[in-house]
Design a protein around this motif. Structure first.
Motif, PDB file in Angstrom:
ATOM      1  N   ALA A   1       0.829  -1.207   0.000  1.00  0.00           N
ATOM      2  CA  ALA A   1       0.000   0.000   0.000  1.00  0.00           C
ATOM      3  C   ALA A   1       0.862   1.254   0.000  1.00  0.00           C
ATOM      4  CB  ALA A   1      -0.921  -0.014   1.211  1.00  0.00           C
TER       5      ALA A   1
ATOM      6  N   LEU B   1      -4.925   3.226  -4.957  1.00  0.00           N
ATOM      7  CA  LEU B   1      -5.271   1.911  -4.402  1.00  0.00           C
ATOM      8  C   LEU B   1      -6.407   1.264  -5.192  1.00  0.00           C
ATOM      9  CD1 LEU B   1      -5.064   2.701  -0.584  1.00  0.00           C
ATOM     10  CD2 LEU B   1      -3.498   1.260  -1.917  1.00  0.00           C
ATOM     11  N   TYR B   2      -7.372   2.079  -5.625  1.00  0.00           N
ATOM     12  CA  TYR B   2      -8.477   1.574  -6.444  1.00  0.00           C
ATOM     13  C   TYR B   2      -7.944   0.952  -7.731  1.00  0.00           C
ATOM     14  CZ  TYR B   2     -12.133   1.967 -10.034  1.00  0.00           C
ATOM     15  OH  TYR B   2     -12.987   1.719 -11.074  1.00  0.00           O
TER      16      TYR B   2
ATOM     17  N   VAL C   1      -5.836  -2.425  -6.793  1.00  0.00           N
ATOM     18  CA  VAL C   1      -6.682  -3.564  -6.410  1.00  0.00           C
ATOM     19  C   VAL C   1      -7.562  -3.989  -7.580  1.00  0.00           C
ATOM     20  CG1 VAL C   1      -8.554  -4.324  -4.875  1.00  0.00           C
ATOM     21  CG2 VAL C   1      -6.678  -2.949  -3.962  1.00  0.00           C
TER      22      VAL C   1
ATOM     23  N   TYR D   1      -9.210  -3.802   0.032  1.00  0.00           N
ATOM     24  CA  TYR D   1      -9.047  -2.364  -0.226  1.00  0.00           C
ATOM     25  C   TYR D   1      -9.060  -1.598   1.098  1.00  0.00           C
ATOM     26  CZ  TYR D   1      -9.627   2.325  -2.010  1.00  0.00           C
ATOM     27  OH  TYR D   1      -9.430   3.659  -2.281  1.00  0.00           O
TER      28      TYR D   1
ATOM     29  N   ALA E   1      -6.074   0.738   2.504  1.00  0.00           N
ATOM     30  CA  ALA E   1      -6.336   2.165   2.682  1.00  0.00           C
ATOM     31  C   ALA E   1      -6.039   2.610   4.111  1.00  0.00           C
ATOM     32  CB  ALA E   1      -7.788   2.467   2.319  1.00  0.00           C
TER      33      ALA E   1
ATOM     34  N   TRP F   1     -18.890  -2.802  -1.517  1.00  0.00           N
ATOM     35  CA  TRP F   1     -17.951  -1.853  -2.092  1.00  0.00           C
ATOM     36  C   TRP F   1     -17.361  -1.008  -0.956  1.00  0.00           C
ATOM     37  CZ3 TRP F   1     -23.173  -1.883  -2.664  1.00  0.00           C
ATOM     38  CH2 TRP F   1     -23.904  -0.792  -2.190  1.00  0.00           C
ATOM     39  N   ASN F   2     -16.713   0.089  -1.284  1.00  0.00           N
ATOM     40  CA  ASN F   2     -16.064   0.904  -0.251  1.00  0.00           C
ATOM     41  C   ASN F   2     -16.476   2.365  -0.320  1.00  0.00           C
ATOM     42  OD1 ASN F   2     -13.675  -1.258  -1.110  1.00  0.00           O
ATOM     43  ND2 ASN F   2     -13.837  -0.919   1.103  1.00  0.00           N
TER      44      ASN F   2
ATOM     45  N   ALA G   1     -13.919  -1.308  -6.445  1.00  0.00           N
ATOM     46  CA  ALA G   1     -12.759  -1.908  -7.112  1.00  0.00           C
ATOM     47  C   ALA G   1     -13.117  -3.223  -7.791  1.00  0.00           C
ATOM     48  CB  ALA G   1     -11.635  -2.122  -6.105  1.00  0.00           C
TER      49      ALA G   1
END
Length: 387
Positions: free
Chosen positions: A254, A271-272, A275, A318, A322, A348-349, A365
């Motif tokens: 990360a 990061l999106y 991943v 993710y 993060a 999801w995030n 992602a």
């Protein structure tokens, strides 16, 4: 009255069950006689009163105690440790932080505990009422003449039968009330349609129970959805506690992925992209669950190492990555568009952009290979968050 009898005599499950309760109570009344049946009726009424009283007291107690418990837990400043936790500690931190943060869960638990306590305390009074009843009964029996006692056999059984029928009516009403609550709270539950189709149930519910319940139970489905949503929040908290310890290789990855990022949004986007392009969707896992009901739980470390996972696995990975670079992130569960005109379970995030006003942005992602799902316009039309 004739319509009640006609509804009761129809050969359908609810009416048959009620009829059996009435017949059984009538037979018990004949066998026990007047005094025995009266005593059972007395304690039946006492049990009903104690239940209602315990419910009322527990509701008041939970209403008063819930904010006090919340404030006390907040004052303890409980933080989930960042190192790997034992199973017992994972459960402990999940329960404690959930009670602190989730109002409905906290209220429900306090309500159940206080209800149990009040029922237990009121149960201690039952023997006292029994002694009082027996003393009154002995006094009344001593006053009867010898002639009355000679005639008491048949009369006692007849009186016992009437009291037994009354007790059976009370028991049947309780059963119908339980069915009424079940149908109101779970309108799509098993056997619901069969219960609703009963003429005797429909008459009892419409003429006796609905006027008493008012609009309280009409909100049953809403309350049920709220409980289900709260349960899902607890499951989400469980993942947050389990995933609090970030493996060193994931943390290093990360940091490497976000080393050129300067803002929270740039970190979240990097990061999106990482991943979304490295984790393949595990169709075998998804199909095994849909077809056979077999679910394979996997950790973010397993997803990171195998490069495979379903939506919840991708979202958890993710989130772990993060958090390891200082972002505030959460896993969101709900429904996602399937592309066939309907929706299916999805995860999801959401990431908080602390350096840009503190707002939260959504991202998915799992769907990264099908387009841009990093805070696009119209995200909420394809992702229905559970509330």
């Amino acid at each position: 009255m004739n319509t009640w009898v006609q509804a009761l005599l129809r050969p359908e499950p609810v009416a048959v069950m009620v009829l059996l309760i009435l017949i059984g109570s009538l037979i018990q009344g004949v066998r026990r006689g007047a005094s025995g049946s009266a005593k059972h009726l007395f304690f039946f009424i006492w049990q009903a009163v104690s239940v209602v009283l315990s419910l009322l007291l527990a509701g008041r107690a939970a209403e008063r105690l819930s904010p006090l418990v919340r404030d006390w837990l907040l004052s303890r400043n409980i933080q989930v440790p960042k190192h790997e936790l034992s199973t017992f500690k994972q459960i402990w931190y999940t329960i404690v932080t959930s009670l602190r943060d989730f109002d409905l869960l906290r209220f429900g638990l306090i309500f159940l505990i206080t209800y149990t306590i009040f029922r237990y305390l009121l149960g201690w009074l039952q023997p006292l009422f029994g002694l009082f009843y027996d003393s009154v009964l002995r006094i009344s029996e001593n006053r009867r003449s010898v002639g009355d006692k000679l005639l008491s056999g048949t009369a006692s059984r007849a009186t016992g039968a009437m009291i037994g029928a009354l007790l059976g009516a009370g028991r049947a009403f309780v059963v119908i009330a339980i069915l009424f609550v079940y149908v109101s709270m779970l309108p799509s539950g098993p056997l619901t349609e069969s219960i609703r189709s009963s003429a005797f149930y429909a008459k009892t519910a419409s003429e006796l129970l609905s006027p008493v319940a008012g609009d309280v139970l009409t909100r049953g489905p809403v309350f049920t959805d709220a409980v289900a949503a709260e349960f899902r929040r607890v499951l989400q908290r469980k993942y947050e506690v389990i995933d609090s310890a970030v493996p060193a290789n994931i943390e290093q990855a990360a940091i490497k992925v976000t080393k050129k990022a300067r803002t929270d949004e740039e970190k979240a986007r990097a990061l999106y992209d990482w991943v979304g392009t490295r984790i393949a969707y595990d169709w075998d896992k998804a199909n095994n669950y849909e077809d056979n009901g077999v679910w394979k739980e996997q950790t973010p470390a397993e997803t990171f190492n195998t490069h495979k996972g379903v939506c919840i696995d991708v979202a958890r990975l993710y989130a772990v990555m993060a958090r390891s670079v200082g972002l505030e992130v959460r896993v969101v569960t709900g429904l996602g568009a399937t592309g066939k005109g309907d929706y299916g379970p999805h995860a999801w995030n959401e990431v908080r952009l602390a350096d840009q006003g503190g707002g939260w942005i959504p991202l998915d992602a799992t769907w990264a290979s099908s387009g841009n799902w990093f805070n696009p316009s119209g995200f909420s039309s394809t992702h229905l968050r559970e509330t």
